[in-house]
Design an enzyme around this catalytic site. Structure first.
Site, mmCIF file in Angstrom:
data_model
loop_
_atom_site.group_PDB
_atom_site.id
_atom_site.type_symbol
_atom_site.label_atom_id
_atom_site.label_comp_id
_atom_site.label_asym_id
_atom_site.label_seq_id
_atom_site.Cartn_x
_atom_site.Cartn_y
_atom_site.Cartn_z
ATOM 1 N N GLY A 191 0.809 -1.215 0.000
ATOM 2 C CA GLY A 191 0.000 0.000 0.000
ATOM 3 C C GLY A 191 0.834 1.253 0.000
ATOM 4 O O GLY A 191 2.067 1.223 0.065
ATOM 5 N N GLY B 41 2.621 3.612 1.488
ATOM 6 C CA GLY B 41 3.210 3.779 2.809
ATOM 7 C C GLY B 41 3.721 5.173 3.078
ATOM 8 O O GLY B 41 3.986 5.529 4.235
ATOM 9 N N ARG B 42 3.871 5.971 2.039
ATOM 10 C CA ARG B 42 4.322 7.355 2.228
ATOM 11 C C ARG B 42 3.782 8.275 1.142
ATOM 12 O O ARG B 42 4.276 9.386 0.971
ATOM 13 C CB ARG B 42 5.849 7.405 2.236
ATOM 14 C CG ARG B 42 6.482 6.806 0.988
ATOM 15 C CD ARG B 42 7.975 6.875 1.055
ATOM 16 N NE ARG B 42 8.573 6.120 -0.033
ATOM 17 C CZ ARG B 42 9.871 6.092 -0.287
ATOM 18 N NH1 ARG B 42 10.691 6.787 0.451
ATOM 19 N NH2 ARG B 42 10.348 5.379 -1.280
ATOM 20 N N ASP C 112 4.246 -4.534 -7.479
ATOM 21 C CA ASP C 112 3.603 -3.329 -6.942
ATOM 22 C C ASP C 112 4.187 -2.059 -7.556
ATOM 23 O O ASP C 112 3.694 -0.964 -7.263
ATOM 24 C CB ASP C 112 3.729 -3.282 -5.416
ATOM 25 C CG ASP C 112 5.166 -3.369 -4.941
ATOM 26 O OD1 ASP C 112 5.768 -4.443 -5.085
ATOM 27 O OD2 ASP C 112 5.701 -2.363 -4.437
#
Length: 501
Positions: free
Chosen positions: A99, A101-102, A264
């Protein structure tokens, strides 16, 4: 909205007409949250050409409002910030849930002149913790943000499908990597940041309903021509596979190495996204690994085409419940190899100035790469200087020959090449112009980025601007910028880039 016949409306950051189509998906697909502010942000760099895509007034770059907004300290009107969930295979191993994350998606805005759906999502990378940050701090560092900014815009100028970079904002706030580093936020743009791992997430969690919702969203918004296909999910997989093969052929032809081709990091639109430890080939080595975090060479230059296909099979596995059966899924994936080979052949013929295809061309091209490998010839300079070769005057080959340690071996290959060129009866000047239009003189060499980064770390951002200006015209001669086309200095061989950013 623009009125036909009138100049386009130039927006300020607060008048961009934000929507967020991704937010129309069910809540399981994302988490709504605000970026985390940073102290005293400042502008590091910005791209006028990226701003033009969304009709953003470039005079905004100098305003505090622009900087505060794209540092995440304030939220533009109409935006709907969120972080998306996805999963993926990392270095060939299933990593489970990942996902944003930042990264926080602000929303999408109109991008007149771009392809369907004619919008660009704006995403702040490095804007703070999200529920998907895992062990990370949600931040990005200045060095990696500058590299992503420059390479995004350089790739666009090379004509290679890519996300774009609007700007980088910085802050003196420190974050810890191997050592303390300055933080930064990169504003990047793409029609969508949905990736192969977005589909894998729902497949591996056994949630077919959400898998179908995502596939229908992608088809309706980004591939509307597939809606009427007999099997839209087969058609989607086939088209994404075709685009991926086409993209990676373009990478190979320009000597670009992504460095982290995890599922990803693969765009569902066949664009280059998620710039990390990338590199442009210098001394040619087919086994070159640009990522210091990849000691096994999974993502080396020679492996990129195979990994691209592997990733498409991973996407096919995720879409299998929608496509229907294994054989139909395999059928959609069969487009990869012929599309890759056809595209690469076309690109290499153009790079060699060949307008036709001859049965012996594969042998000529193979011999060329073996010669380049044996002599570790600079990739970019070789193809650029090859355009200067004169069919009937080998005495003018010196600049090209000087790239080779084994000059007699080059001379022997050049005889074959000249023989092939004579078959086309094309004038030198015409061929040179065509070759220089596809063989860049300027690419983002690691050492050029490093020089710009080191100056930026001392608050001198002028070299980023100069380098951006050069890279936006990669095929032009630019005699005033000749130094940016030079062979890398000796110290550049010590540079390493990794997944740490």
């Amino acid at each position: 909205m623009n009125t036909p016949g009138l100049p386009p409306v130039r927006h300020c950051i607060d008048t961009l007409p934000f929507e967020n189509s991704f937010a129309s998906l069910p809540p399981a697909f994302y988490t709504r949250l605000m970026p985390t502010p940073v102290p005293s942000p400042y502008l590091v760099c910005a791209s006028k050409s990226a701003a033009a895509l969304i009709n953003l007034d470039t005079e905004q770059f100098s305003t505090d409002n622009f900087v505060q907004t794209l540092a995440g300290n304030r939220t533009p009107a109409g935006s709907d910030p969120l972080a998306a969930v996805y999963s993926g295979h990392q270095f060939g191993v299933w990593a489970g849930q990942l996902g944003d994350g930042r990264a926080i998606l602000l929303g999408d805005v109109p991008a007149p002149g771009t392809s369907s759906p004619g919008t660009m999502e704006l995403q702040l990378k490095g804007s703070g913790l999200t529920p998907y940050s895992r062990m990370g701090d949600g931040r990005a560092v200045l060095r990696s943000s500058i590299r992503e900014f420059l390479c995004s815009e350089a790739m666009a100028a090379l004509g290679i499908p890519t996300s774009r970079a609007l700007c980088v904002t910085g802050s003196d706030m420190r974050v810890m990597r191997e050592t303390p580093e300055t933080s930064a936020i990169a504003t990047r743009m793409a029609p969508t940041f949905v990736r192969f791992g977005s589909f894998e997430h729902w497949f591996y969690n056994g949630r077919k309903e959400e898998l179908k919702i995502l596939a229908d969203y992608v088809i309706d918004r980004f591939y509307p021509e597939l809606c009427d296909a007999a099997n839209p999910y087969h058609a989607l997989l086939s088209e994404v596979t075709r685009r991926t093969a086409h993209l990676i052929a373009q990478w190979q032809a320009v000597g670009f190495m992504h460095g982290v081709m995890n599922t990803d990091n693969m765009s569902i639109l066949g664009q280059t996204i998620d710039y990390g430890p990338f590199g442009f080939m210098e001394a040619f080595d087919i086994r070159h690994i640009c990522n210091h975090s990849d000691p096994q060479g999974r993502y080396s230059y020679q492996m990129q085409p195979r990994i691209g296909e592997w990733n498409c099979y991973a996407l096919g596995q995720a879409l299998l419940p929608l496509v229907g059966d294994v054989e139909t899924t395999k059928d959609a994936l069969q487009v990869y190899q012929p599309e890759y080979e056809r595209t690469l052949s076309q690109l290499l013929h153009a790079k060699l100035g060949l307008q036709s295809v001859d049965v012996d061309d594969d042998g000529l091209i193979d011999a060329m790469f073996i010669l380049m490998q044996n002599n570790h010839v600079d990739f970019t300079l070789f193809f650029r200087r090859l355009g200067d070769l004169r069919i009937d005057d080998p005495s003018q080959d010196e600049a090209l020959r000087d790239l080779f340690l084994d000059r007699p071996a080059f001379d022997a290959w050049a005889v074959q090449y000249r023989t092939r060129l004579r078959q086309e009866n094309r004038r030198d000047a015409e061929r040179k112009a065509a070759m220089h239009a596809v063989n860049p003189k300027y690419v983002l060499r690691n050492y050029l980025a490093q020089v710009a980064i080191e100056k930026a770390q001392n608050k001198d951002f002028s070299e980023i601007a100069r380098l951006l200006d050069v890279l936006e015209k990669p095929f032009d001669e630019q005699p005033e910028n000749e130094k940016y086309a030079n062979l890398p200095p000796d110290w550049a061989s010590q540079l390493e880039v990794s997944c740490s950013s």
